[in-house]
Enzyme design. Structure first.
Site, PDB file in Angstrom:
ATOM      1  N   GLY A  59       0.822  -1.202   0.000  1.00  0.00           N
ATOM      2  CA  GLY A  59       0.000   0.000   0.000  1.00  0.00           C
ATOM      3  C   GLY A  59       0.857   1.254   0.000  1.00  0.00           C
ATOM      4  O   GLY A  59       2.060   1.200   0.287  1.00  0.00           O
ATOM      5  N   CYS A  86       5.297  -6.224   1.700  1.00  0.00           N
ATOM      6  CA  CYS A  86       5.680  -4.813   1.704  1.00  0.00           C
ATOM      7  C   CYS A  86       4.976  -4.065   2.853  1.00  0.00           C
ATOM      8  O   CYS A  86       5.306  -4.275   4.000  1.00  0.00           O
ATOM      9  CB  CYS A  86       5.411  -4.186   0.346  1.00  0.00           C
ATOM     10  SG  CYS A  86       6.265  -2.603   0.107  1.00  0.00           S
ATOM     11  N   TYR A  87       4.005  -3.205   2.552  1.00  0.00           N
ATOM     12  CA  TYR A  87       3.273  -2.540   3.634  1.00  0.00           C
ATOM     13  C   TYR A  87       2.650  -3.574   4.554  1.00  0.00           C
ATOM     14  O   TYR A  87       2.564  -3.366   5.775  1.00  0.00           O
ATOM     15  CB  TYR A  87       2.187  -1.624   3.065  1.00  0.00           C
ATOM     16  CG  TYR A  87       1.430  -0.852   4.124  1.00  0.00           C
ATOM     17  CD1 TYR A  87       1.926   0.344   4.625  1.00  0.00           C
ATOM     18  CD2 TYR A  87       0.231  -1.334   4.627  1.00  0.00           C
ATOM     19  CE1 TYR A  87       1.248   1.050   5.605  1.00  0.00           C
ATOM     20  CE2 TYR A  87      -0.462  -0.637   5.612  1.00  0.00           C
ATOM     21  CZ  TYR A  87       0.049   0.564   6.089  1.00  0.00           C
ATOM     22  OH  TYR A  87      -0.634   1.251   7.076  1.00  0.00           O
ATOM     23  N   HIS A 176       7.939  -7.262  -3.308  1.00  0.00           N
ATOM     24  CA  HIS A 176       6.661  -7.647  -3.909  1.00  0.00           C
ATOM     25  C   HIS A 176       6.823  -8.982  -4.629  1.00  0.00           C
ATOM     26  O   HIS A 176       7.499  -9.072  -5.657  1.00  0.00           O
ATOM     27  CB  HIS A 176       6.186  -6.573  -4.891  1.00  0.00           C
ATOM     28  CG  HIS A 176       5.607  -5.374  -4.222  1.00  0.00           C
ATOM     29  ND1 HIS A 176       4.291  -5.297  -3.831  1.00  0.00           N
ATOM     30  CD2 HIS A 176       6.173  -4.208  -3.842  1.00  0.00           C
ATOM     31  CE1 HIS A 176       4.063  -4.126  -3.262  1.00  0.00           C
ATOM     32  NE2 HIS A 176       5.200  -3.445  -3.244  1.00  0.00           N
ATOM     33  N   GLU A 178       4.341 -10.583  -6.044  1.00  0.00           N
ATOM     34  CA  GLU A 178       3.283 -10.770  -7.029  1.00  0.00           C
ATOM     35  C   GLU A 178       3.633 -10.262  -8.422  1.00  0.00           C
ATOM     36  O   GLU A 178       2.962 -10.620  -9.402  1.00  0.00           O
ATOM     37  CB  GLU A 178       1.989 -10.096  -6.556  1.00  0.00           C
ATOM     38  CG  GLU A 178       2.025  -8.581  -6.468  1.00  0.00           C
ATOM     39  CD  GLU A 178       2.547  -8.032  -5.154  1.00  0.00           C
ATOM     40  OE1 GLU A 178       2.084  -6.964  -4.734  1.00  0.00           O
ATOM     41  OE2 GLU A 178       3.442  -8.675  -4.548  1.00  0.00           O
ATOM     42  N   ASP A 234     -16.209 -10.247 -23.025  1.00  0.00           N
ATOM     43  CA  ASP A 234     -16.850 -10.335 -21.713  1.00  0.00           C
ATOM     44  C   ASP A 234     -18.360 -10.531 -21.820  1.00  0.00           C
ATOM     45  O   ASP A 234     -18.932 -11.467 -21.247  1.00  0.00           O
ATOM     46  CB  ASP A 234     -16.552  -9.088 -20.881  1.00  0.00           C
ATOM     47  CG  ASP A 234     -15.062  -8.833 -20.716  1.00  0.00           C
ATOM     48  OD1 ASP A 234     -14.285  -9.797 -20.842  1.00  0.00           O
ATOM     49  OD2 ASP A 234     -14.677  -7.683 -20.481  1.00  0.00           O
ATOM     50  N   LYS A 376      -9.740 -11.184 -16.635  1.00  0.00           N
ATOM     51  CA  LYS A 376      -9.904 -11.282 -18.085  1.00  0.00           C
ATOM     52  C   LYS A 376      -9.439 -12.625 -18.621  1.00  0.00           C
ATOM     53  O   LYS A 376     -10.124 -13.239 -19.452  1.00  0.00           O
ATOM     54  CB  LYS A 376      -9.127 -10.148 -18.764  1.00  0.00           C
ATOM     55  CG  LYS A 376      -9.372 -10.032 -20.254  1.00  0.00           C
ATOM     56  CD  LYS A 376     -10.708  -9.368 -20.515  1.00  0.00           C
ATOM     57  CE  LYS A 376     -10.924  -9.106 -21.988  1.00  0.00           C
ATOM     58  NZ  LYS A 376     -12.136  -8.309 -22.235  1.00  0.00           N
TER      59      LYS A 376
END
Length: 520
Positions: A59, A86-87, A176, A178, A234, A376
């Site tokens: 964050g 992280c945060y 991070h 991710e 979609d 997606k």
């Protein structure tokens, strides 16, 4: 919230622009998860959701600030593994008895960690190298670890790059895990969910299909559903899924606003009427849309006008078929996440043509959104599960407002026709060159700029056309595609020769920054 049919992880969002990537990595390994803002998670929610693992996101805040975000204390009382990123690491330390300080230096970008001690979180790392690349993004640092924690990895700028409390299965990383810039980050997350939390990864698209059909039937009952088709992946996947669930109770409405790609309308009508035999109303509303957009140049006003007109047309068509109880649309999980984000929800602003927040009260219809739990790439996987053609499923993203947002300034039929022809040539050449599937999204933009050129023995004063093409692994960050000059020359020559009104073609090499939702 999804029903408790799968193992599940919870991601508590502290506002990082890449929180969605945590969910994507977990979903890719078969773990169902949801993202919820820190200020919406309390003891009652945790009891209801019943996660088997919890991840605290990064964050933009500093835990040293007054009233900075905190995790609910009940998270640390669940007796399940917790990972802070992280945060999330700093919040964990601050709340469990450690201390975080604002440093005199910051660390942003590529860094290298080395192992301090073996641990399950690091399985598969350091097998061939003494160091592993990670991505750092922090100004604060952990000055004192909370009781029970020890260091398992460090870097020159982060002595507590990865830490663990082995008795409680509490983990934290300063980097991070991710993002793609941490090459083995997905392995770290998988170690956390599968090895430490013991999750098997039981979430599949086949299972999602079955459960979504059950939910649609339960929600709709004997009611009638009208589905707004935009021609994109979609809404098309949503329509096929709903039709499988309730059959003739569904009527699709395809609104042709005159701003679609070349032959888009014919392809959509053929697919749904002939291939799937789904009741489809094809509305040619181009006069209405062009009339309302006449003289409008502000991009936000254009979006709002198009969104409103879609709703107006839906209402009118619903009355013609005897009324409808539900309106189906292809809302995706990023829309949902961003609309309730811990830091304000940029999706409502970015996707202002989309009814993220619900329908106008006057419509007196409920929303059916069977894709609102999916990203997606998962929608594409569901489309394949439903049997939609690969050529259709693999199409590049195309926004609901269509060509309108690719014509900066005022919109006219002439401009739309010019752009449509140029865009079709561009996409055709991508397919001819075997490049289409290597690219996340490619399209042309008709710039509000005219330039002087010489064609043959005549001077021209015509439009400049920009080409864009970006690559992406996650849809969150992107980089321009490195075309060969021969390809660009071939495309530019065809467009200038075949599309009246264009005398110059440029290639836009802008990259897409992290955290943005759409590339338009």
């Amino acid at each position: 919230m999804a029903e408790q049919k799968h193992e599940r992880a919870l991601i508590i969002d502290f506002g990082s622009q890449v929180t969605q990537l945590i969910a994507r990595r977990l979903r890719e390994s078969g773990v169902y998860c949801e993202i919820h803002p820190f200020n919406k998670v309390d003891g009652a929610f945790l009891t209801s959701y019943d996660p088997q693992a919890v991840i605290l996101s990064g964050g933009p805040s500093s835990v040293t600030w007054e009233d900075s975000p905190r995790a609910p204390k009940e998270v640390f009382e669940l007796d399940v593994p917790v990972l802070g990123i992280c945060y999330g690491q700093q919040v964990m330390m601050e709340q469990l008895g450690g201390r975080v300080e604002s440093g005199t230096s910051r660390e942003f970008g590529r860094a290298f960690i080395e192992k301090v001690e073996d641990d399950k979180l690091l399985d598969g790392l350091f097998d061939t190298d003494a160091e592993e690349q990670v991505w750092m993004s922090h100004g604060d640092h952990v000055a004192e670890m909370a009781p029970g924690f020890k260091v398992i990895a460090k870097s020159p700028g982060a002595p507590v790059a990865a830490i663990v409390d082995p008795d409680r299965d509490f983990y934290a990383t300063q980097f991070h895990v991710e993002v793609v810039h941490t090459p083995k980050g997905a392995q770290i997350l998988r170690n956390f969910t599968h090895e430490i939390a013991g999750l098997k990864g039981d979430w599949t698209m086949a299972a999602y299909r079955e459960e979504a059909i059950e939910k649609i039937r339960a929600q709709v009952g004997t009611g009638r559903v009208i589905c707004g088709l935009s021609g994109g992946v979609d809404s098309s996947v949503a329509a096929v899924l709903i039709h499988e669930a309730i059959g003739s109770q569904l009527t699709c409405v395809y609104v042709d606003h005159g701003l679609m790609r070349m032959n888009e309308s014919e392809q959509v009508v053929t697919l749904f009427r002939e291939h799937y035999n789904i009741p489809l109303v094809h509305v040619d509303a181009s006069d209405l849309f062009f009339g309302e957009l006449d003289g409008v140049s502000d991009p936000e006003r254009k979006r709002k006008i198009i969104g409103k007109l879609f709703i107006d047309v839906f209402e009118e068509e619903a009355k013609k078929i005897g009324g409808a109880d539900f309106l189906a649309q292809g809302t995706l999980y990023p829309d949902v996440i961003e609309s309730v984000s811990a830091i304000g929800g940029p999706s409502v602003t970015i996707k202002s043509h989309h009814n993220v927040g619900g329908l106008p009260e006057r419509m007196n219809m409920q929303l059916v959104e069977p894709l609102r739990d999916l990203f997606k790439d998962e929608v594409r996987a569901l489309g394949r599960e439903l049997g939609l053609p690969d050529a259709f499923i693999g199409r590049h993203p195309f926004p609901g407002p269509g060509l309108a947002i690719r014509i900066p300034g005022e919109i006219t039929r002439e401009k739309a026709d010019t752009l449509r022809k140029a865009d079709a040539i561009y996409l055709e050449e991508l397919r001819n060159g075997g490049l289409y599937d290597q690219i996340w999204q490619a399209f042309a933009v008709l710039l509000p700029v005219n330039t002087v050129g010489v064609m043959g023995d005549e001077r021209t004063y015509e439009n400049v056309l920009a080409l864009r093409a970006v690559t992406s692994t996650d849809g969150m960050t992107a980089d321009y595609f490195p075309f060969e000059h021969d390809f660009l020359g071939r495309v530019a020559t065809r467009i200038i020769n075949e599309v009246k009104g264009v005398n110059r073609v440029v290639y836009d090499i802008t990259s897409k920054p992290p955290g943005t939702i759409e590339w338009e």
